[in-house]
Design a protein around this motif. Structure first.
Motif, PDB file in Angstrom:
ATOM      1  N   GLY A   1      18.786  43.264  64.925  1.00  0.00           N
ATOM      2  CA  GLY A   1      17.617  42.685  65.567  1.00  0.00           C
ATOM      3  C   GLY A   1      17.772  41.202  65.791  1.00  0.00           C
ATOM      4  N   ASP A   2      16.623  40.535  66.006  1.00  0.00           N
ATOM      5  CA  ASP A   2      16.618  39.093  66.215  1.00  0.00           C
ATOM      6  C   ASP A   2      16.701  38.380  64.869  1.00  0.00           C
ATOM      7  OD1 ASP A   2      16.290  39.732  68.836  1.00  0.00           O
ATOM      8  OD2 ASP A   2      14.199  39.086  68.979  1.00  0.00           O
ATOM      9  N   PHE A   3      17.532  37.326  64.838  1.00  0.00           N
ATOM     10  CA  PHE A   3      17.635  36.507  63.625  1.00  0.00           C
ATOM     11  C   PHE A   3      17.959  35.084  64.060  1.00  0.00           C
ATOM     12  CE2 PHE A   3      19.762  34.542  60.048  1.00  0.00           C
ATOM     13  CZ  PHE A   3      18.976  34.920  58.970  1.00  0.00           C
ATOM     14  N   ALA A   4      17.163  34.153  63.607  1.00  0.00           N
ATOM     15  CA  ALA A   4      17.377  32.726  63.910  1.00  0.00           C
ATOM     16  C   ALA A   4      17.478  32.478  65.411  1.00  0.00           C
ATOM     17  CB  ALA A   4      18.613  32.205  63.187  1.00  0.00           C
ATOM     18  N   GLY A   5      16.676  33.219  66.178  1.00  0.00           N
ATOM     19  CA  GLY A   5      16.622  33.012  67.615  1.00  0.00           C
ATOM     20  C   GLY A   5      17.736  33.689  68.395  1.00  0.00           C
ATOM     21  N   LYS A   6      18.574  34.465  67.724  1.00  0.00           N
ATOM     22  CA  LYS A   6      19.674  35.166  68.396  1.00  0.00           C
ATOM     23  C   LYS A   6      19.433  36.675  68.331  1.00  0.00           C
ATOM     24  CE  LYS A   6      21.735  31.242  69.100  1.00  0.00           C
ATOM     25  NZ  LYS A   6      21.820  30.660  70.461  1.00  0.00           N
ATOM     26  N   GLN A   7      19.879  37.372  69.374  1.00  0.00           N
ATOM     27  CA  GLN A   7      19.667  38.815  69.456  1.00  0.00           C
ATOM     28  C   GLN A   7      20.888  39.580  68.950  1.00  0.00           C
ATOM     29  OE1 GLN A   7      18.738  39.298  73.641  1.00  0.00           O
ATOM     30  NE2 GLN A   7      16.541  39.121  73.243  1.00  0.00           N
ATOM     31  N   ASN A   8      20.655  40.836  68.614  1.00  0.00           N
ATOM     32  CA  ASN A   8      21.717  41.763  68.197  1.00  0.00           C
ATOM     33  C   ASN A   8      22.500  41.274  66.979  1.00  0.00           C
ATOM     34  OD1 ASN A   8      21.250  43.697  70.299  1.00  0.00           O
ATOM     35  ND2 ASN A   8      22.221  42.258  71.728  1.00  0.00           N
ATOM     36  N   VAL A   9      21.788  40.668  66.052  1.00  0.00           N
ATOM     37  CA  VAL A   9      22.386  40.247  64.787  1.00  0.00           C
ATOM     38  C   VAL A   9      22.267  41.404  63.796  1.00  0.00           C
ATOM     39  CG1 VAL A   9      22.233  38.615  62.859  1.00  0.00           C
ATOM     40  CG2 VAL A   9      21.841  37.826  65.206  1.00  0.00           C
ATOM     41  N   ILE A  10      23.366  41.709  63.103  1.00  0.00           N
ATOM     42  CA  ILE A  10      23.347  42.760  62.079  1.00  0.00           C
ATOM     43  C   ILE A  10      22.915  42.123  60.764  1.00  0.00           C
ATOM     44  CG2 ILE A  10      24.707  44.460  60.800  1.00  0.00           C
ATOM     45  CD1 ILE A  10      26.619  44.539  63.256  1.00  0.00           C
ATOM     46  N   VAL A  11      21.789  42.569  60.239  1.00  0.00           N
ATOM     47  CA  VAL A  11      21.259  42.065  58.962  1.00  0.00           C
ATOM     48  C   VAL A  11      21.386  43.186  57.939  1.00  0.00           C
ATOM     49  CG1 VAL A  11      19.242  41.121  57.765  1.00  0.00           C
ATOM     50  CG2 VAL A  11      19.655  40.539  60.175  1.00  0.00           C
ATOM     51  N   SER A  12      22.240  42.970  56.961  1.00  0.00           N
ATOM     52  CA  SER A  12      22.620  44.023  56.021  1.00  0.00           C
ATOM     53  C   SER A  12      22.232  43.644  54.599  1.00  0.00           C
ATOM     54  CB  SER A  12      24.142  44.213  56.117  1.00  0.00           C
ATOM     55  OG  SER A  12      24.609  45.080  55.123  1.00  0.00           O
TER      56      SER A  12
END
Length: 360
Positions: A173-184
């Motif tokens: 999802g979105d993370f720190a204003g960037k899209q398609n970030v994998i947060v695991s």
């Protein structure tokens, strides 16, 4: 020597840089003990962009993963990750890794930096199934944001509900204003937290926003030296130290990721080993007498016979005592067994303890 997308930032922060797995990496900033305690009690950030990322796609992607890994990846659902290993044909381990199921027929494998080429060649050599494989290791950066305050510190950067992410799950999802970030919700410290995968071009922006968001929580950059002391306190294996091409997953205490209800590389021989019982086991130990165990120190019995080797050892910042892991004969592997570590030609008393060595 390769650099990560964040090397210049580490140098500007005054990090001590060392060669590691072919990369120029920060080993410490303000000191191992201080950084260790920041992660145990607060929140710290490791740049671990040297790790490898392979994407596998296609209708036979799962079949290939099942063939080359020891764990049962068929149990994975979308958004779930799994610790596993790549057994070799001789009873040892090519590497340990994490398998992520992005969706049906689409997986991410995260492998150790020192083994990227070896792992790629190994998996490719078994890919007679037409699986589309992409080695994205050079394109991705990876931050491990670790510690009990990680979720609270990072929540303002994403609409993913960090506090309620289960261990070994992930979302894209979105993370720190960037899209398609994998947060695991994975990690290598035993103190909770997240691993964040994103494209190199977004690295500096994400790093800066992570530190802005975490400032009120005392966030700090952490080097690889503290990563090693943290993982050792938890009894987590380090490839090249505690496991390698000649250590069996069963000897290493990784029977829980070695599933014999499927066929995989060398599974027949490993099953025979399981049924016969292993001759040696990887154990955790703590020093009773004064002395710090180090990698490759000899382990002896009470009669002074060399019976094994130390694979990892340190002075534990959290416990205040010297600890280690090493292979010993199965007869000496029971908790409270007395062993001796040969340090400067003296046999220093230690005892086998249950892992993890650090209990929260």
């Amino acid at each position: 020597m390769k650099n990560t997308a964040l090397t210049l930032i580490h140098e500007n922060l005054g990090a001590k840089m060392v060669p590691f797995a072919g990369y120029n990496m920060p080993v410490q900033y303000e000191g191992v003990n201080a950084e260790h305690e920041i992660v145990r009690n607060g929140v710290g950030v490791f740049d671990v962009s040297h790790m490898g990322e392979f994407f596998l796609k296609g209708e036979n992607a799962l079949a290939l993963i099942q063939k080359v890994t020891s764990n049962d990846a068929s149990k994975l659902v979308n958004g779930k990750a799994q610790y596993s290993c790549l057994p070799n044909a001789d009873g040892g381990i090519v590497d340990d890794l994490i398998v992520y199921k992005i969706e049906d027929n689409h997986y991410l494998l995260v492998v150790n930096a020192s083994n990227i080429e070896k792992d790629w060649n190994w998996i490719s050599s078994h890919n007679d199934l037409g699986v589309e494989m992409t080695n994205a290791s050079e394109a991705y950066s990876l931050l491990a944001i670790q510690g009990p305050k990680a979720a609270q510190a990072m929540q303002s950067l994403t609409n993913i509900d960090l506090s309620n992410m289960g261990y070994y799950t992930f979302q894209i999802g979105d993370f720190a204003g960037k899209q398609n970030v994998i947060v695991s919700a994975t990690g290598y410290t035993g103190s909770g937290g997240f691993e964040i995968y994103f494209k190199n071009e977004d690295a500096e922006s994400i790093w800066n926003k992570v530190f802005e968001a975490g400032a009120a929580f005392g966030i700090k950059p952490i080097g690889l030296a503290a990563r090693d002391t943290l993982r050792l306190e938890m009894g987590f294996c380090l490839y090249g130290n505690d496991i390698n091409d000649s250590t069996s997953p069963l000897e290493a205490g990784l029977g829980w990721i070695t599933k014999f209800d499927k066929t995989f590389t060398n599974s027949d021989q490993l099953l025979q080993q399981k049924e016969a019982g292993v001759a040696r086991k990887l154990v955790g130990f703590e020093m009773i007498e004064r002395g710090i165990p180090r990698h490759d120190y000899e382990i002896c019995d009470a009669q002074g016979n060399v019976v094994g080797i130390v694979t990892s050892g340190t002075q534990s910042p959290s416990l205040g005592i010297a600890i280690g892991m090493g292979y010993v004969p199965s007869a000496l592997a029971a908790v409270d067994s007395e062993i001796y570590i040969r340090i400067r030609n003296k046999d220093i008393k230690a005892k086998v303890v249950k892992m993890p060595l650090y209990k929260k």
